[in-house]
Motif scaffolding. Structure first.
Motif, PDB file in Angstrom:
ATOM      1  N   LEU A   1       0.827  -1.202   0.000  1.00  0.00           N
ATOM      2  CA  LEU A   1       0.000   0.000   0.000  1.00  0.00           C
ATOM      3  C   LEU A   1       0.866   1.259   0.000  1.00  0.00           C
ATOM      4  N   ILE A   2       1.883   1.258   0.848  1.00  0.00           N
ATOM      5  CA  ILE A   2       2.626   2.484   1.132  1.00  0.00           C
ATOM      6  C   ILE A   2       3.792   2.709   0.168  1.00  0.00           C
ATOM      7  N   ILE A   3       4.596   1.666  -0.096  1.00  0.00           N
ATOM      8  CA  ILE A   3       5.852   1.867  -0.836  1.00  0.00           C
ATOM      9  C   ILE A   3       5.629   2.357  -2.267  1.00  0.00           C
ATOM     10  N   PRO A   4       4.725   1.750  -3.073  1.00  0.00           N
ATOM     11  CA  PRO A   4       4.521   2.300  -4.430  1.00  0.00           C
ATOM     12  C   PRO A   4       4.053   3.750  -4.426  1.00  0.00           C
ATOM     13  N   ALA A   5       3.174   4.089  -3.473  1.00  0.00           N
ATOM     14  CA  ALA A   5       2.698   5.476  -3.393  1.00  0.00           C
ATOM     15  C   ALA A   5       3.833   6.418  -3.017  1.00  0.00           C
ATOM     16  N   ALA A   6       4.676   5.991  -2.071  1.00  0.00           N
ATOM     17  CA  ALA A   6       5.811   6.824  -1.665  1.00  0.00           C
ATOM     18  C   ALA A   6       6.820   6.969  -2.799  1.00  0.00           C
ATOM     19  N   ALA A   7       7.020   5.906  -3.575  1.00  0.00           N
ATOM     20  CA  ALA A   7       7.949   5.963  -4.703  1.00  0.00           C
ATOM     21  C   ALA A   7       7.423   6.871  -5.813  1.00  0.00           C
ATOM     22  N   ALA A   8       6.114   6.967  -5.945  1.00  0.00           N
ATOM     23  CA  ALA A   8       5.516   7.780  -7.007  1.00  0.00           C
ATOM     24  C   ALA A   8       5.521   9.268  -6.684  1.00  0.00           C
ATOM     25  N   ARG A   9       5.656   9.604  -5.416  1.00  0.00           N
ATOM     26  CA  ARG A   9       5.511  10.994  -4.985  1.00  0.00           C
ATOM     27  C   ARG A   9       6.467  11.963  -5.684  1.00  0.00           C
ATOM     28  N   PRO A  10       7.762  11.630  -5.845  1.00  0.00           N
ATOM     29  CA  PRO A  10       8.675  12.589  -6.487  1.00  0.00           C
ATOM     30  C   PRO A  10       8.337  12.897  -7.946  1.00  0.00           C
ATOM     31  N   PHE A  11       7.571  12.026  -8.591  1.00  0.00           N
ATOM     32  CA  PHE A  11       7.285  12.192 -10.017  1.00  0.00           C
ATOM     33  C   PHE A  11       5.876  12.720 -10.276  1.00  0.00           C
ATOM     34  N   ALA A  12       5.174  13.106  -9.218  1.00  0.00           N
ATOM     35  CA  ALA A  12       3.763  13.471  -9.359  1.00  0.00           C
ATOM     36  C   ALA A  12       3.577  14.969  -9.160  1.00  0.00           C
ATOM     37  N   SER A  13       2.978  15.615 -10.144  1.00  0.00           N
ATOM     38  CA  SER A  13       2.648  17.038 -10.028  1.00  0.00           C
ATOM     39  C   SER A  13       1.187  17.228  -9.624  1.00  0.00           C
ATOM     40  N   THR A  14       0.385  16.190  -9.745  1.00  0.00           N
ATOM     41  CA  THR A  14      -1.023  16.234  -9.345  1.00  0.00           C
ATOM     42  C   THR A  14      -1.368  14.950  -8.606  1.00  0.00           C
ATOM     43  N   PRO A  15      -2.417  14.957  -7.794  1.00  0.00           N
ATOM     44  CA  PRO A  15      -2.828  13.727  -7.095  1.00  0.00           C
ATOM     45  C   PRO A  15      -3.168  12.599  -8.067  1.00  0.00           C
ATOM     46  N   GLU A  16      -3.834  12.944  -9.169  1.00  0.00           N
ATOM     47  CA  GLU A  16      -4.200  11.917 -10.144  1.00  0.00           C
ATOM     48  C   GLU A  16      -2.963  11.263 -10.758  1.00  0.00           C
ATOM     49  N   ARG A  17      -1.969  12.089 -11.056  1.00  0.00           N
ATOM     50  CA  ARG A  17      -0.743  11.534 -11.632  1.00  0.00           C
ATOM     51  C   ARG A  17      -0.024  10.650 -10.619  1.00  0.00           C
ATOM     52  N   MET A  18      -0.040  11.039  -9.355  1.00  0.00           N
ATOM     53  CA  MET A  18       0.606  10.213  -8.331  1.00  0.00           C
ATOM     54  C   MET A  18      -0.056   8.841  -8.244  1.00  0.00           C
TER      55      MET A  18
END
Length: 264
Positions: free
Chosen positions: A197-214
Motif C-alpha cells: 500500500l505504502i511503498i509504491p505510493a511513496a515511490a511515485a511521490r517525487p514524479f507526481a505534479s497532481t494527485p491523479e498523476r501520483m
C-alpha cells in the motif's frame, strides 16, 4: 503450456493486488494512515482463523474482521489514548489472537506462513476472480468518491463547507482498505500488505505534479513490483510476496535518489 497457465494466473493475481492497492495507498500516505493500514492487515490473520473455524469463505471472514478492526479504531480514537499507541496495541493483539485461535482448529490444516507472507503460487482461478472482483470494486469506489476523498484529505473544514461529510469519506477509505486486505492476503500475506500500500505510493511521490498523476504512477510502480518480483522469485527461488516488496523498496530508493538530485 502448464507453466504458461501457471505464470499467467500468478501474474494476474499480482497485478490485481497492485492496481487496487496503489491509489488507495496514496490516500494512506496523504492521510498518514500507515499504522491504520498495518492494524487492519494484521487483523486478517484472526479473520482467517475464524473463517476456517466456522467453515465460511476466507474472503468474507477476513473482510468482516478487517471492517470490525477499522470500526474499533474509529470508536476508540480520541478516548484517552494516542492514535499510534492504540493502533500498536490493536495490531499486535489481533495477530496474536489470530495465531492462538489457529492453534485451536482441529481437523483443519492451515499454513500460517502462507497467510503471513503470502503464497501467490497457490492462487487458483477462483481466487483470481475474487482478487480482480475486489480490485475493480475498490477502483470503482475510489473513482466515484475521488473528489470528495481528496477534498476531505486536504482540508476537513473545506470539505464540510462544501457539503462533504469527512466521516463518511473516512468510512469509504475504511471499506476500500478492508477489501484490499481481503483480496491481497493470499498474494503478499498479512505482514506485507501494508508495504504494497505504502511503498509504491511513496515511490511515485517525487514524479507526481497532481494527485491523479501520483495515483497512476503508483499503479505503475506497483505493477512493476508485482511482475518483476514474480520473475525474480522464480529465478532465485525466493518468497514471492517478500520479493515483490523488496523490488518496490528498491524502486522507492531509486526514486528518492532521483528526487535528491533534482533538489540539488
Amino acid at each position: 503450456m502448464i507453466f504458461d497457465a501457471f505464470f499467467l494466473r500468478t501474474a494476474l493475481a499480482g497485478l490485481g493486488v497492485a492496481i487496487a492497492a496503489a491509489p488507495l495507498g496514496c490516500f494512506v500516505v496523504w492521510r498518514r494512515m500507515a499504522y491504520f493500514g498495518d492494524a487492519t492487515a494484521h487483523a486478517a490473520i484472526l479473520g482467517v482463523a475464524l473463517s476456517l473455524g466456522f467453515g465460511i469463505n476466507i474472503f468474507v471472514g477476513v473482510l468482516a474482521v478487517s471492517l470490525a478492526m477499522a470500526a474499533t479504531v474509529s470508536t476508540l480514537s480520541g478516548r484517552g489514548h494516542a492514535m499510534d499507541t492504540l493502533l500498536g496495541v490493536l495490531a499486535h493483539s489481533a495477530i496474536a489472537f489470530g495465531l492462538v485461535a489457529a492453534n485451536f482448529l482441529t481437523g483443519v490444516r492451515i499454513d500460517l506462513m502462507a497467510y503471513l507472507f503470502g503464497d501467490i503460487n497457490a492462487v487458483s482461478w477462483d481466487d483470481l476472480w475474487v482478487i480482480w472482483g475486489g480490485a475493480l470494486a475498490v477502483l470503482a469506489l475510489i473513482g466515484w468518491r475521488w473528489n470528495a476523498l481528496l477534498t476531505s484529505t486536504l482540508n476537513t473544514d473545506l470539505a464540510t463547507a462544501s457539503g462533504i461529510d469527512p466521516k463518511r469519506e473516512q468510512l469509504v477509505l475504511t471499506l476500500a482498505l478492508a477489501v484490499v486486505v481481503a483480496v491481497a492476503i493470499k498474494v503478499v500475506g498479512a505482514l506485507l500488505i501494508a508495504a504494497m500500500l505504502i511503498i509504491p505510493a511513496a515511490a511515485a511521490r517525487p514524479f507526481a505534479s497532481t494527485p491523479e498523476r501520483m495515483a497512476l504512477v503508483a499503479m505503475g510502480v506497483g505493477a512493476v513490483s508485482a511482475l518483476g518480483g514474480l520473475l525474480l522469485a522464480f529465478r532465485f527461488d525466493t518468497s514471492t510476496g517478500a520479493t515483490m516488496v523488496c523490488l518496490a523498496a528498491v524502486l522507492f530508493a531509486l526514486a528518492s535518489l532521483t528526487r535528491g538530485r533534482r533538489l540539488r
